[in-house]
Design an enzyme around this catalytic site. Structure first.
Site, short mmCIF file in Angstrom:
data_model
loop_
_atom_site.label_atom_id
_atom_site.label_comp_id
_atom_site.label_asym_id
_atom_site.label_seq_id
_atom_site.Cartn_x
_atom_site.Cartn_y
_atom_site.Cartn_z
N HIS A 71 104.30 -49.46 -72.55
CA HIS A 71 105.12 -48.29 -72.86
C HIS A 71 105.01 -47.32 -71.68
O HIS A 71 103.93 -46.80 -71.40
CB HIS A 71 104.62 -47.62 -74.14
N ASN A 103 111.25 -47.87 -76.84
CA ASN A 103 111.10 -46.75 -77.78
C ASN A 103 110.95 -45.43 -77.00
O ASN A 103 109.93 -44.75 -77.05
CB ASN A 103 109.95 -46.97 -78.76
N ASP A 161 110.13 -52.65 -80.68
CA ASP A 161 108.68 -52.41 -80.75
C ASP A 161 108.38 -50.96 -81.10
O ASP A 161 108.97 -50.03 -80.57
CB ASP A 161 108.01 -52.75 -79.42
N ASN A 287 98.30 -49.38 -83.52
CA ASN A 287 99.17 -50.11 -84.43
C ASN A 287 99.64 -51.41 -83.77
O ASN A 287 100.37 -51.35 -82.78
CB ASN A 287 100.37 -49.26 -84.81
N ASP A 314 99.80 -53.85 -74.55
CA ASP A 314 100.38 -52.80 -75.39
C ASP A 314 99.92 -51.42 -74.89
O ASP A 314 99.54 -50.55 -75.68
CB ASP A 314 100.00 -52.99 -76.86
N HIS A 318 99.18 -41.48 -74.50
CA HIS A 318 99.46 -40.27 -75.28
C HIS A 318 98.74 -39.08 -74.65
O HIS A 318 97.80 -39.25 -73.85
CB HIS A 318 99.00 -40.43 -76.73
N PHE A 332 99.68 -43.44 -82.94
CA PHE A 332 99.11 -44.76 -82.72
C PHE A 332 99.12 -45.12 -81.24
O PHE A 332 100.06 -44.81 -80.53
CB PHE A 332 99.91 -45.82 -83.47
N GLY A 333 98.06 -45.82 -80.76
CA GLY A 333 98.13 -46.42 -79.44
C GLY A 333 97.00 -46.03 -78.51
O GLY A 333 96.46 -44.93 -78.57
#
Length: 435
Positions: A71, A103, A161, A287, A314, A318, A332-333
């Protein structure tokens, strides 16, 4: 990389290469422009004059790592990560190709939005970034995107995703179209009707912390639905971040039935389980969540027997304050792209659970093969996308060293070997440790 029309020659000395019997041997490489020209010893005998000589100082050289699940947060969430910072973080981790999830805000669900991200990647990325397109408009489970139009803009696969596709009919139609277009449907598998507000694995730790749990069947039930849809449509179906023993069982049976299903597992699900969560802290919220010890064992077994095809990080950055909150409110993450190889090498190769050959296959060759990417090979004539790792020196994972804008990971402070010394893309150095 040309000089007056002549190809640039780079000579890499004092490297080590992994042989077929999993031993390390000294090696030199000659790179002409973007390609590997020669691999061997005493390469000066070839008679080429090097423009640049690089001393690898005994590092292991491998094909550049490939991560099909990251991401990069741009556009829309650039306080978390950008294409520039995320691609540099990937280079620090030894990755030369990554695949970015859609996303973002806006979601790249039209050719115009997709083209804008592609231009940003072209302008800012220091490594190769492949952009996913979404399966549906706005990542909702109603309207399908125009796959053909998005493929023309460069989409290599389709995924929602971050959320599961909630409607079986929508997923069936998406797979039917993907099969015609010969592209993969890549699935975050999560049945929203089974979530019940969960924020961590439903198990002993969620009960101890009095936090709502996420059932294992939330993931596995959607995989069971989707593998049958894949069989019906003939589509390549790829499962993101598998986390439960039930999911491994369903995927294993689907493969035995000849269904075109592939799957990935993350380093954090291999290294941690719910028992490692120290308390109600967002740093451990991800997640899918960290599952039970039996799930953790099933993931490793599935990776070793080929049920799970490869490793993907993944990488999910954040903001610091976001992840210092309770699991109830934290997003999440966790991040992972800068530490994945070193963590896996230290805890699985050095402990002789897996071989170094297996690890490189799972983090480079296999993801390239599954998605038919032009990467994952270290051979004469191949593109010089290379990673150099120091297998001997032990270091502590320190957030101050991160190139990512984020450091939300429980692995800060862990001692590891195998951190990256240098990364090359198309024969050009894009990361050097300490530089």
């Amino acid at each position: 990389m040309e000089r007056g029309g002549l190809k640039m020659i780079t000579w890499i000395k004092n490297a080590k290469i992994l042989t077929h019997n999993d031993t390390l041997e000294p090696i030199e490489l000659l790179i002409k422009d973007t390609k590997i020209e020669a691999i061997g010893l005493e390469l000066e005998k070839i008679g080429l004059t090097a423009d640049t000589i690089i001393d690898a100082k005994g590092s292991l050289v491998t094909p550049g790592l490939v991560d099909v699940h990251v991401h990069l947060r741009e556009p829309g969430f650039t306080y978390k990560e950008t294409i520039a910072s995320g691609s540099l973080a990937a280079a620090r981790g030894g990755f030369t190709t990554v695949c970015a999830m859609p996303n973002t805000n806006p979601v790249p669900d039209t050719p115009e939005k997709f083209a804008a991200i592609q231009q940003k990647i072209k302008d800012d990325a220091v490594i190769k970034v492949l952009q996913y397109a979404p399966i549906t408009t706005g990542l909702k489970s109603q309207e399908l995107v125009d796959q053909t139009a998005l493929i023309k803009e460069g989409a290599f696969a389709f995924t929602n995703d971050g959320v599961g596709v909630q409607t079986a009919g929508t997923m069936y139609l998406a797979m039917e179209e993907a099969a015609k277009n010969n592209v993969a449907i890549v699935a975050h598998t999560e049945d929203d009707s089974l979530l019940f507000g969960g924020v961590m694995h439903q198990g002993a730790m969620s009960e101890k912390l009095n936090l709502p749990g996420i059932l294992s069947i939330t993931e596995a039930s959607q995989i069971a639905r989707d593998v049958l849809l894949s069989e019906a449509t003939g589509a390549h179906y790829h499962v993101c971040h598998v986390s439960t023993k039930e999911s491994v069982r369903v995927i294993r049976e689907a493969k035995r039935a000849g269904i075109h299903v592939t799957a990935e597992v993350t380093p954090h699900h291999l290294l941690l389980c719910e028992d490692d969560i120290p308390g109600d802290t967002g740093i451990y919220k991800m997640n899918p969540p960290l599952r039970g010890e039996d799930d953790q064992a099933a993931l490793l077994e599935g990776l070793l027997d080929g049920t799970l095809d490869f490793i993907a990080t993944d990488h999910a950055p954040h903001g610091k304050e976001e992840k210092e909150a309770s699991m109830l409110t934290s997003p999440f993450g966790i991040v992972g792209i800068e530490t994945a190889f070193a963590l896996m090498y230290t805890h699985f190769v050095k402990t002789r659970i897996v071989t170094l050959t297996q690890l490189i296959e799972w983090m480079s060759t296999k993801p390239s093969d599954v998605f038919k990417l032009n990467s994952g090979r270290l051979a004469v004539g191949e593109t010089a996308d290379l990673a150099f790792f120091n297998l001997d020196e032990e270091e502590v994972i320190d957030a101050a060293d991160f190139k990512s804008l984020a450091s939300n990971t429980p692995f800060i402070g862990w001692k590891v070997s195998g951190l990256t010394e240098m990364t090359m893309v198309d024969g050009k150095v894009v990361y050097t440790k300490g530089a």
